[in-house]
Each structure stands twice: as structure tokens, then as C-alpha cells.
Design a protein around this motif. Structure first.
Motif, PDB file in Angstrom:
ATOM      1  N   LEU A   1      14.621  11.110 -10.954  1.00 23.62           N
ATOM      2  CA  LEU A   1      14.970  10.788  -9.577  1.00 23.62           C
ATOM      3  C   LEU A   1      13.736  10.398  -8.775  1.00 23.62           C
ATOM      4  O   LEU A   1      13.761   9.442  -7.992  1.00 23.62           O
ATOM      5  N   LYS A   2      12.651  11.140  -8.987  1.00 23.97           N
ATOM      6  CA  LYS A   2      11.403  10.824  -8.285  1.00 23.97           C
ATOM      7  C   LYS A   2      10.949   9.403  -8.616  1.00 23.97           C
ATOM      8  O   LYS A   2      10.598   8.630  -7.719  1.00 23.97           O
ATOM      9  N   ASP A   3      10.953   9.058  -9.898  1.00 23.56           N
ATOM     10  CA  ASP A   3      10.511   7.726 -10.309  1.00 23.56           C
ATOM     11  C   ASP A   3      11.398   6.643  -9.706  1.00 23.56           C
ATOM     12  O   ASP A   3      10.909   5.578  -9.293  1.00 23.56           O
ATOM     13  N   ARG A   4      12.693   6.891  -9.652  1.00 21.12           N
ATOM     14  CA  ARG A   4      13.604   5.897  -9.084  1.00 21.12           C
ATOM     15  C   ARG A   4      13.405   5.749  -7.580  1.00 21.12           C
ATOM     16  O   ARG A   4      13.491   4.645  -7.040  1.00 21.12           O
ATOM     17  N   LEU A   5      13.165   6.858  -6.904  1.00 14.87           N
ATOM     18  CA  LEU A   5      12.914   6.790  -5.467  1.00 14.87           C
ATOM     19  C   LEU A   5      11.678   5.949  -5.170  1.00 14.87           C
ATOM     20  O   LEU A   5      11.662   5.141  -4.239  1.00 14.87           O
ATOM     21  N   ILE A   6      10.644   6.147  -5.963  1.00 20.49           N
ATOM     22  CA  ILE A   6       9.401   5.384  -5.768  1.00 20.49           C
ATOM     23  C   ILE A   6       9.610   3.922  -6.141  1.00 20.49           C
ATOM     24  O   ILE A   6       9.215   3.009  -5.410  1.00 20.49           O
ATOM     25  N   ALA A   7      10.251   3.685  -7.279  1.00 20.83           N
ATOM     26  CA  ALA A   7      10.421   2.313  -7.772  1.00 20.83           C
ATOM     27  C   ALA A   7      11.242   1.466  -6.808  1.00 20.83           C
ATOM     28  O   ALA A   7      10.888   0.324  -6.499  1.00 20.83           O
ATOM     29  N   HIS A   8      12.343   2.026  -6.312  1.00 21.79           N
ATOM     30  CA  HIS A   8      13.274   1.243  -5.495  1.00 21.79           C
ATOM     31  C   HIS A   8      12.929   1.255  -4.010  1.00 21.79           C
ATOM     32  O   HIS A   8      13.725   0.743  -3.202  1.00 21.79           O
ATOM     33  N   LEU A   9      11.765   1.780  -3.654  1.00 25.00           N
ATOM     34  CA  LEU A   9      11.370   1.841  -2.246  1.00 25.00           C
ATOM     35  C   LEU A   9      11.518   0.507  -1.517  1.00 25.00           C
ATOM     36  O   LEU A   9      12.087   0.446  -0.416  1.00 25.00           O
ATOM     37  N   PRO A  10      11.038  -0.619  -2.083  1.00 24.51           N
ATOM     38  CA  PRO A  10      11.196  -1.888  -1.357  1.00 24.51           C
ATOM     39  C   PRO A  10      12.651  -2.268  -1.112  1.00 24.51           C
ATOM     40  O   PRO A  10      12.962  -2.940  -0.128  1.00 24.51           O
ATOM     41  N   ALA A  11      13.548  -1.828  -1.997  1.00 22.94           N
ATOM     42  CA  ALA A  11      14.956  -2.209  -1.885  1.00 22.94           C
ATOM     43  C   ALA A  11      15.672  -1.430  -0.783  1.00 22.94           C
ATOM     44  O   ALA A  11      16.535  -1.976  -0.089  1.00 22.94           O
ATOM     45  N   TYR A  12      15.334  -0.159  -0.614  1.00 27.37           N
ATOM     46  CA  TYR A  12      16.059   0.632   0.385  1.00 27.37           C
ATOM     47  C   TYR A  12      15.270   0.861   1.668  1.00 27.37           C
ATOM     48  O   TYR A  12      15.765   1.501   2.607  1.00 27.37           O
ATOM     49  N   ALA A  13      14.049   0.330   1.756  1.00 30.35           N
ATOM     50  CA  ALA A  13      13.199   0.599   2.915  1.00 30.35           C
ATOM     51  C   ALA A  13      13.857   0.188   4.230  1.00 30.35           C
ATOM     52  O   ALA A  13      13.767   0.900   5.235  1.00 30.35           O
ATOM     53  N   ARG A  14      14.513  -0.953   4.253  1.00 29.71           N
ATOM     54  CA  ARG A  14      15.114  -1.433   5.508  1.00 29.71           C
ATOM     55  C   ARG A  14      16.199  -0.493   5.996  1.00 29.71           C
ATOM     56  O   ARG A  14      16.416  -0.350   7.208  1.00 29.71           O
ATOM     57  N   TRP A  15      16.903   0.156   5.056  1.00 24.06           N
ATOM     58  CA  TRP A  15      17.954   1.106   5.441  1.00 24.06           C
ATOM     59  C   TRP A  15      17.347   2.449   5.804  1.00 24.06           C
ATOM     60  O   TRP A  15      17.784   3.091   6.766  1.00 24.06           O
ATOM     61  N   ALA A  16      16.347   2.881   5.063  1.00 25.52           N
ATOM     62  CA  ALA A  16      15.702   4.160   5.356  1.00 25.52           C
ATOM     63  C   ALA A  16      15.046   4.137   6.734  1.00 25.52           C
ATOM     64  O   ALA A  16      15.017   5.150   7.440  1.00 25.52           O
ATOM     65  N   ALA A  17      14.510   2.973   7.124  1.00 27.47           N
ATOM     66  CA  ALA A  17      13.844   2.871   8.425  1.00 27.47           C
ATOM     67  C   ALA A  17      14.792   3.200   9.572  1.00 27.47           C
ATOM     68  O   ALA A  17      14.361   3.698  10.621  1.00 27.47           O
ATOM     69  N   ARG A  18      16.072   2.955   9.378  1.00 26.64           N
ATOM     70  CA  ARG A  18      17.051   3.253  10.425  1.00 26.64           C
ATOM     71  C   ARG A  18      17.199   4.760  10.640  1.00 26.64           C
ATOM     72  O   ARG A  18      17.648   5.192  11.705  1.00 26.64           O
ATOM     73  N   HIS A  55       9.714  -2.091  13.029  1.00 26.81           N
ATOM     74  CA  HIS A  55       8.645  -2.474  12.118  1.00 26.81           C
ATOM     75  C   HIS A  55       8.578  -3.995  12.061  1.00 26.81           C
ATOM     76  O   HIS A  55       9.372  -4.701  12.712  1.00 26.81           O
ATOM     77  N   PHE A  56       7.632  -4.498  11.294  1.00 27.60           N
ATOM     78  CA  PHE A  56       7.380  -5.946  11.263  1.00 27.60           C
ATOM     79  C   PHE A  56       8.605  -6.742  10.843  1.00 27.60           C
ATOM     80  O   PHE A  56       8.833  -7.852  11.337  1.00 27.60           O
ATOM     81  N   PHE A  57       9.411  -6.179   9.957  1.00 26.80           N
ATOM     82  CA  PHE A  57      10.523  -6.947   9.403  1.00 26.80           C
ATOM     83  C   PHE A  57      11.752  -6.983  10.310  1.00 26.80           C
ATOM     84  O   PHE A  57      12.613  -7.840  10.140  1.00 26.80           O
ATOM     85  N   ASN A  58      11.872  -6.056  11.249  1.00 27.93           N
ATOM     86  CA  ASN A  58      12.999  -6.136  12.192  1.00 27.93           C
ATOM     87  C   ASN A  58      12.538  -6.407  13.621  1.00 27.93           C
ATOM     88  O   ASN A  58      13.345  -6.493  14.538  1.00 27.93           O
ATOM     89  N   ASP A  59      11.220  -6.543  13.805  1.00 25.56           N
ATOM     90  CA  ASP A  59      10.671  -6.831  15.131  1.00 25.56           C
ATOM     91  C   ASP A  59       9.431  -7.702  14.970  1.00 25.56           C
ATOM     92  O   ASP A  59       8.364  -7.398  15.503  1.00 25.56           O
TER      93      ASP A  59
END
Length: 320
Positions: A1-18, A55-59
């Protein structure tokens, strides 16, 4: 789970930022950090990068060029904003845009055709997910290829991300397209130094004012491996009185996600204590600490209690 959380960070970052205020509770509540240590293997002794709702990607700044505009510009450049400098420390991306524009460049920020930011695949590689990394790298190269073929420089801020274009993508079986993009990929300071040799940085140099603060520089491992530390020192010397000096150190010990992991945190700290942290602690309070790697900056903040800046922020501060 840890490895997947780190690996997929770019994919879910926009949702996590909310959910930034909620996710950032982990750094303020020890019991949440302890749960993360037990369930995920992320050390409770570490703070984690803080999420930002804006952040830069939504503002993003408004004054950026379209692909067509940058291709038609007399002095165009492409800015590749990675996940870390876009979501967690977006002042670096904003300052890079400001400095490039102040130097007279038309700047296009690379983005996915359907919207969203681009990823080099680095986090997937770190977790051993090579096929997923190849897919991300292919998407990035496809987006950058027409710009690179037109001779535009691809400028990045995070050494481990930008230099993936000059290293791992060439070994992933992505063909000649990867080489075309690699040939145009430059770190921010490499680009400025190259343009200065062509006589195109005189206007920017004339606008730089003294900061009155000496500078100490820690080189990222990727910068050292690619001989890209010297351009950092060269560009910082343009700031009157900066007098940049290199900290003679090896790896900071963070090494991406390595230093966050509970079973490796002590090794990470020991690596930092070899040279980097003693040098930072010995530096007078008025000295600026420069580290272009996001993990390096986090290591210095966590273990030495000093803020480290990307060199682009020094350049922006010095602008008249």
C-alpha cells in the motif's frame, strides 16, 4: 500500500489537494502519524509534504502562452512543472515563470491535451512499476515532441523529474522520439547559463539587485551525476553579493521516498549527518540555503530546522 501511495501520487494529487486541511492534520496530530507508521510504514518521526488547496495547477498565472503562440515566438521556451513544484511548493513554478518572462521569453507551460499536469513517471519507477512509468513517460514525450522538434528548450525545476527525460526515458524503449525530447531538456539554471553564453541574458542580469545574503548550495544527486551543479553556481553569481559556495556533501539521505520510510529513517538521518547537516547548522542565520531537490529541502527543514530554497526563488527575489 505504501509503494502504491507513493507511485500513484501524480495521479491522485489533484483530488488529494481538495482535502488539504484534512490530510495535513497528520503532521499536527501525533496519533495520526503513529497510525501511518503502523499501517503504511511511513515514519511518525517525519513530517510529510503539506498539501495545498490552491496550487499552480488550479490557480496558474494567466500570462502564459499557448502552444501556437510559443511556436511563433521569437524567444520561446517550454516550462515543465512537475507534481512536486506544482502541488506542494508552487512558488517555485510561479517564480520560474516570472524570471523567464523577465528575461524576455514567451513561456508555454506544458500540460496534457485534455487538461491536467504531466508526469515523468519517476514515482512509478521508484516503486518498481516500470510499465506504468513507461506509460507516463510516453504521454509526456508525446506532448513535448512537437515543441522539441521546433527547437524549443524544455525547462524543468526538479532534477529527478527533468533529468528522467535525459536518462531513464532513453532506456524504456520509447524510440527516437525520446532522444529528440532529451536533447532539448534542461534544468532551469542550465537553460539560463546556456542562454547567457549566447548573449541573451544581459537584460535579466541588469535587473538583479543585491540581496545582502551569502548563499550556500547543496547539490542534488541527479545534478551531480549530470554535471549540472556548476550552472547553479554560475547563475547565482549574477546576483550581486550572493557569493554562492558549494556544500561538500554526498546524498542528503532523503532520496525520494527512502527517508520517509520507517525502516529506513535512521539510515537517512545518518547520511545527512555525514556532511550536509553539520554545514547547514554551522551556517550563519543570514545565509540562504539553496537546494533544488524537493526531498533535499524537506530533509534540511526536518532535521536542521532551516528553510532551504530552490535557486529560482533567489533569482526572483533579486529582480528589480
Amino acid at each position: 500500500l505504501k509503494d502504491r501511495l507513493i507511485a500513484h501520487l501524480p495521479a491522485y494529487a489533484r483530488w488529494a489537494a481538495r482535502a488539504a486541511p484534512l490530510l495535513n492534520l497528520r503532521n499536527r496530530m501525533p496519533w495520526l502519524a503513529a497510525l501511518g507508521d503502523r499501517w503504511l510504514g511511513l515514519s511518525a518521526a517525519r513530517s510529510l509534504p503539506a498539501w495545498r488547496s490552491r496550487h499552480f495547477f488550479n490557480d496558474a498565472p494567466r500570462h502564459t502562452a499557448t502552444r501556437e503562440e510559443v511556436l511563433a515566438a521569437e524567444r520561446g521556451v517550454v516550462l515543465f512543472v512537475d507534481t512536486f513544484n506544482g502541488h506542494f511548493e508552487d512558488e517555485n513554478a510561479r517564480d520560474a515563470l516570472a524570471v523567464l518572462q523577465a528575461a524576455g521569453y514567451t513561456v508555454h507551460v506544458a500540460a496534457r491535451a485534455g487538461g491536467g499536469h504531466l508526469c515523468c513517471g519517476r514515482t512509478y519507477l521508484a516503486a518498481g512499476m516500470v510499465d506504468a512509468a513507461r506509460g507516463k513517460a510516453r504521454e509526456l514525450i508525446d506532448e513535448l515532441l512537437p515543441l522539441a522538434r521546433a527547437g524549443l528548450a524544455i525547462v524543468g525545476l526538479e532534477p529527478s523529474c527533468l533529468l528522467t527525460l535525459r536518462d531513464e526515458t532513453l532506456a524504456m524503449g520509447l524510440g527516437a522520439d525520446a532522444q529528440v525530447v532529451a536533447d532539448q531538456a534542461l534544468l532551469f539554471e542550465e537553460f539560463l547559463a546556456r542562454e547567457a553564453r549566447a548573449g541573451r541574458m544581459e537584460a535579466l542580469k541588469a535587473r538583479l539587485l543585491p540581496l545582502g545574503q551569502p548563499v550556500l548550495v547543496h547539490g542534488h544527486c541527479h545534478q551531480k551525476a549530470f554535471g549540472a551543479v556548476s550552472p547553479v553556481l554560475e547563475v547565482l553569481r549574477w546576483v550581486p553579493g550572493a557569493d554562492p559556495r558549494l556544500i561538500e556533501s554526498s546524498c542528503c539521505g532523503m532520496a525520494g521516498s527512502f527517508g520517509y520510510e520507517a525502516d529506513r529513517v535512521e539510515a537517512s538521518k545518518a547520511m545527512a549527518e555525514l556532511a550536509l547537516l553539520p554545514a547547514v547548522r554551522a551556517a550563519p542565520a543570514d545565509h540562504l540555503i539553496i537546494a533544488d531537490g524537493t526531498s533535499c529541502r524537506h530533509q534540511i527543514a526536518d532535521l536542521a530546522g532551516r528553510e532551504a530554497l530552490h535557486s529560482v526563488r533567489v533569482m526572483e527575489r533579486a529582480l528589480a
